[in-house]
Design a protein around this motif. Structure first.
Motif, PDB file in Angstrom:
ATOM      1  N   ARG A  98      10.187  17.486 -30.851  1.00  0.00           N
ATOM      2  CA  ARG A  98       9.289  16.487 -31.409  1.00  0.00           C
ATOM      3  C   ARG A  98       8.385  15.822 -30.388  1.00  0.00           C
ATOM      4  N   ASP A  99       8.893  15.397 -29.282  1.00  0.00           N
ATOM      5  CA  ASP A  99       8.088  14.663 -28.305  1.00  0.00           C
ATOM      6  C   ASP A  99       7.746  15.519 -27.097  1.00  0.00           C
ATOM      7  N   GLY A 100       7.816  16.826 -27.282  1.00  0.00           N
ATOM      8  CA  GLY A 100       7.543  17.722 -26.174  1.00  0.00           C
ATOM      9  C   GLY A 100       6.066  17.917 -25.931  1.00  0.00           C
ATOM     10  N   GLU A 101       5.781  18.566 -24.828  1.00  0.00           N
ATOM     11  CA  GLU A 101       4.409  18.948 -24.513  1.00  0.00           C
ATOM     12  C   GLU A 101       3.845  19.784 -25.655  1.00  0.00           C
TER      13      GLU A 101
END
Lengths: 113, 111
Positions: A98-101
């Motif tokens: 979800r909050d990845g690059e």
């Protein structure tokens, strides 16, 4: 590992027609984001999907626009009854979590005549 | 969503260092600072991100102020290929991963 793929790269439609934009995320990525870039403007978030689910569609116009990310196959952004104001570059991005690059595709440039 | 402020444009000569500033005075403690860039006619490309400490990778360095209200993207030796729009973006858990792109900074690199 191939990057994010989008097709077509260029799409021309007449007013009232349907536009269907495809995005194949990177292998192993289950998170897909769609963004729109109007001429001379920055990218605007449209929708965030995770396999078979729409997680956040707060940036999507309420009418004529829909998105899906089926269990098999690419993510599809569908615009019904296109109008000239829909002319823009549409980018999709994928991420392994979800909050990845986010890895962006080359975009589809939609022109509505 | 926390707002960032960047200069509209900057210029540099090839092989010189470039310092791209970003102000984010309303940043919260859990906000990450991301930098992406967009070359002409291409999709955005991830550059670097950080939380509190300075970060380095093969593309650039990110210097974060001690109070985290500003940061600077550093390109150590600009090349013509670095000419792009650079976006400074904050993300937090409540945004579910979506990125908010402002107008960014248009970097021109002269040969």
């Amino acid at each position: 590992n191939a990057g994010v793929m989008q097709n077509p790269r260029h799409l021309v439609r007449r007013r009232g027609q349907e536009a269907r934009l495809r995005c194949s995320p990177m292998k192993g990525h289950s998170h897909v984001y769609w963004y729109r870039q109007l001429p001379e403007e920055g990218l605007k978030f449209m929708v965030y999907l995770q396999k078979e689910n729409i997680i956040d569609e707060s940036g999507m116009p309420k009418e004529r626009f829909s998105a899906e990310f089926p269990k098999e196959g690419p993510s599809i952004l569908r615009i019904q009854q296109v109008v000239r104001g829909d002319s823009a570059a549409y980018f999709c991005a994928s991420s392994p979590f979800r909050d990845g690059e986010q890895f962006f595709g080359p975009g589809t440039r939609l022109t509505v005549l | 969503d926390a707002k960032t402020t960047q200069p509209n444009s900057m210029e540099s000569n090839e092989e010189e260092p470039v310092h791209l500033p970003c102000n984010h005075s309303t940043i919260s403690g859990t906000d990450y600072i991301h930098w992406y860039r967009q070359l002409p006619s291409q999709g955005p490309e991830y550059v670097i991100h950080g939380l509190t400490s300075n970060v380095n990778n093969r593309m650039a360095s990110l210097a974060i102020a001690e109070d985290r209200k500003s940061s600077t993207l550093i390109l150590h030796r600009a090349t013509l290929r670095d000419a792009a729009v650079y976006y400074c973006i904050l993300s937090r858990g409540s945004t579910l991963g979506r990125l908010y792109f402002g107008r960014g900074t248009q970097l021109t690199v002269w040969p």
